[in-house]
Write an enzyme that holds these catalytic residues in place. Structure first.
Site, PDB file in Angstrom:
ATOM      1  N   VAL A   1       0.852  -1.199   0.000  1.00 49.80           N
ATOM      2  CA  VAL A   1       0.000   0.000   0.000  1.00 49.80           C
ATOM      3  C   VAL A   1       0.882   1.241   0.000  1.00 49.80           C
ATOM      4  CG1 VAL A   1      -1.852   1.241   1.199  1.00 49.80           C
ATOM      5  CG2 VAL A   1      -1.732  -1.263   1.343  1.00 49.80           C
TER       6      VAL A   1
ATOM      7  N   TYR B   1      -3.596  18.341 -10.937  1.00 49.44           N
ATOM      8  CA  TYR B   1      -4.173  17.218 -10.187  1.00 49.44           C
ATOM      9  C   TYR B   1      -5.236  16.498 -11.026  1.00 49.44           C
ATOM     10  CZ  TYR B   1      -6.273  14.811  -6.159  1.00 49.44           C
ATOM     11  OH  TYR B   1      -6.760  13.867  -5.283  1.00 49.44           O
TER      12      TYR B   1
ATOM     13  N   ASP C   1       5.619   4.498   2.236  1.00 52.32           N
ATOM     14  CA  ASP C   1       5.361   5.945   2.224  1.00 52.32           C
ATOM     15  C   ASP C   1       6.701   6.670   2.144  1.00 52.32           C
ATOM     16  OD1 ASP C   1       2.620   7.636   3.232  1.00 52.32           O
ATOM     17  OD2 ASP C   1       4.522   8.743   3.264  1.00 52.32           O
TER      18      ASP C   1
ATOM     19  N   SER D   1      -0.682   7.839   5.985  1.00 52.73           N
ATOM     20  CA  SER D   1      -1.677   8.882   6.265  1.00 52.73           C
ATOM     21  C   SER D   1      -3.007   8.550   5.595  1.00 52.73           C
ATOM     22  CB  SER D   1      -1.135  10.211   5.729  1.00 52.73           C
ATOM     23  OG  SER D   1      -2.042  11.261   5.935  1.00 52.73           O
ATOM     24  N   GLY D   2      -4.053   9.208   6.065  1.00 54.12           N
ATOM     25  CA  GLY D   2      -5.346   9.277   5.382  1.00 54.12           C
ATOM     26  C   GLY D   2      -5.895   7.944   4.896  1.00 54.12           C
TER      27      GLY D   2
ATOM     28  N   THR E   1      -9.156  14.043   5.334  1.00 50.89           N
ATOM     29  CA  THR E   1      -7.785  13.541   5.556  1.00 50.89           C
ATOM     30  C   THR E   1      -6.865  14.767   5.651  1.00 50.89           C
ATOM     31  OG1 THR E   1      -7.045  13.525   3.260  1.00 50.89           O
ATOM     32  CG2 THR E   1      -8.273  11.581   4.002  1.00 50.89           C
TER      33      THR E   1
ATOM     34  N   GLY F   1       1.406   5.453   0.098  1.00 50.32           N
ATOM     35  CA  GLY F   1       0.700   6.530   0.809  1.00 50.32           C
ATOM     36  C   GLY F   1       0.135   6.026   2.128  1.00 50.32           C
TER      37      GLY F   1
ATOM     38  N   VAL G   1       7.497   7.192  -4.589  1.00 51.45           N
ATOM     39  CA  VAL G   1       6.867   6.531  -5.747  1.00 51.45           C
ATOM     40  C   VAL G   1       7.292   7.124  -7.091  1.00 51.45           C
ATOM     41  CG1 VAL G   1       4.839   5.657  -4.504  1.00 51.45           C
ATOM     42  CG2 VAL G   1       4.716   7.890  -5.651  1.00 51.45           C
TER      43      VAL G   1
END
Ligand code: NAP
Length: 246
Positions: free
Chosen positions: A9, A155, A35, A14-15, A190, A11, A60
């Site tokens: 996983v 984004y 992360d 967080s969140g 988040t 990230g 990443v």
């Protein structure tokens, strides 16, 4: 339906990524929390209270960093992870006329190229080990990738790219039994949305049919479903988790 599997996983410090780790672990998966912030990833793993999980420092947007992380994962578990969740992401908001090349490129590098690097590295390992059947990749896009949003050209473009990447990957990897899907969260509570000014938050919330922001666990539950064999015939899909916001 994820029990005994190894999950990678990003990230995860967080969140949404952290919640995904919690739910996958609760359902019996071994979790690798990756992360760029190792301290946060380690806190995620410590909270799971099981030495079977692993925290890794991963950038990443750096291919070597991802390859190294997969080496470490295979060293520990003697198998590549077969659940991959791409949740690492950033924003650098600005209106197009003021948006710097650097901020445009940075967001594309992390959100889109980072997802590509992780998918490519993971699938090479999964195919080499001949364990494709039952493998699942879940990419975290955004509803903004479908609708656009003022001040978020970089984004929005990156997240639209993640949807297209997901669809293409599902076409290419079906032959190996690897499913690839995306979730499109709406407005979720988040650290990423903490800095949004209250008046802007209220404007968004008014537009959401459920009249509230989503919680990270509400997105993580859908991601876990897509990661598990309960969704064994869902492939190439983009699932909105937005409280009805389009
Ligand atoms: P978050 O709380 O900021 O978590 C993102 C995590 O990714 C952080 O731990 C962050 O580390 C890490 N990260 C950032 N860049 C990285 C990199 N280059 N390499 C490795 N890790 C990196 O945000 P979130 O809300 O959980 O977001 C998770 C995903 O959901 C993102 O892809 C985001 O775009 C997407 N999403 C969120 C919302 C929302 O409303 N929150 C809506 C739609 C989509 P740092 O703390 O060091 O930055």
């Amino acid at each position: 339906m994820v029990a005994g599997k190894v999950a990678f996983v990003t990230g995860a410090g967080s969140g949404i990524g952290r919640e995904v780790c919690r739910i996958l672990a609760k359902q019996g998966a071994k979790v690798i929390a990756a992360d760029r912030n190792l301290e946060n990833a380690t806190n995620t793993i410590t909270s799971l209270n099981d030495p079977g999980h692993l925290a890794l420092n991963v950038e990443v947007s750096n291919e070597q960093s991802i390859q190294q992380a997969f080496k470490s994962a295979i060293n520990k578990y003697l198998t590549p992870p077969t659940i991959i969740v791409n949740s690492a992401g950033i924003t650098r908001d600005q209106f197009i006329l003021k948006l710097s090349n650097e901020d445009f490129a940075k967001v594309l590098d992390v959100n889109l190229k980072g997802t590509f690097y992780v998918i490519q590295t993971a699938v090479k390992e999964i195919v080499n080990a001949n364990i494709g059947i039952g493998s699942s990749i879940v990419n975290v896009s955004s509803i903004i990738g479908k609708t656009g949003n003022m001040g978020q050209a970089n984004y929005a473009a990156s997240k639209a790219g993640v949807i297209a990447l997901t669809q293409t990957a599902s076409l290419e990897f079906g032959q190996f039994g690897i499913r690839v899907n995306a979730v499109l969260p709406g407005f979720i509570e988040t650290p990423m949305t903490e800095t949004v000014p209250d008046n802007v938050k209220q404007l968004f919330i008014q537009k959401i049919p459920l009249h509230r922001m989503g919680k990270p666990e509400e997105v993580a539950e859908v991601i876990t479903f897509l990661a598990s064999s309960k969704s064994s015939y869902i492939n190439g899909a983009s699932i909105e988790v937005t409280g009805g916001l389009h």
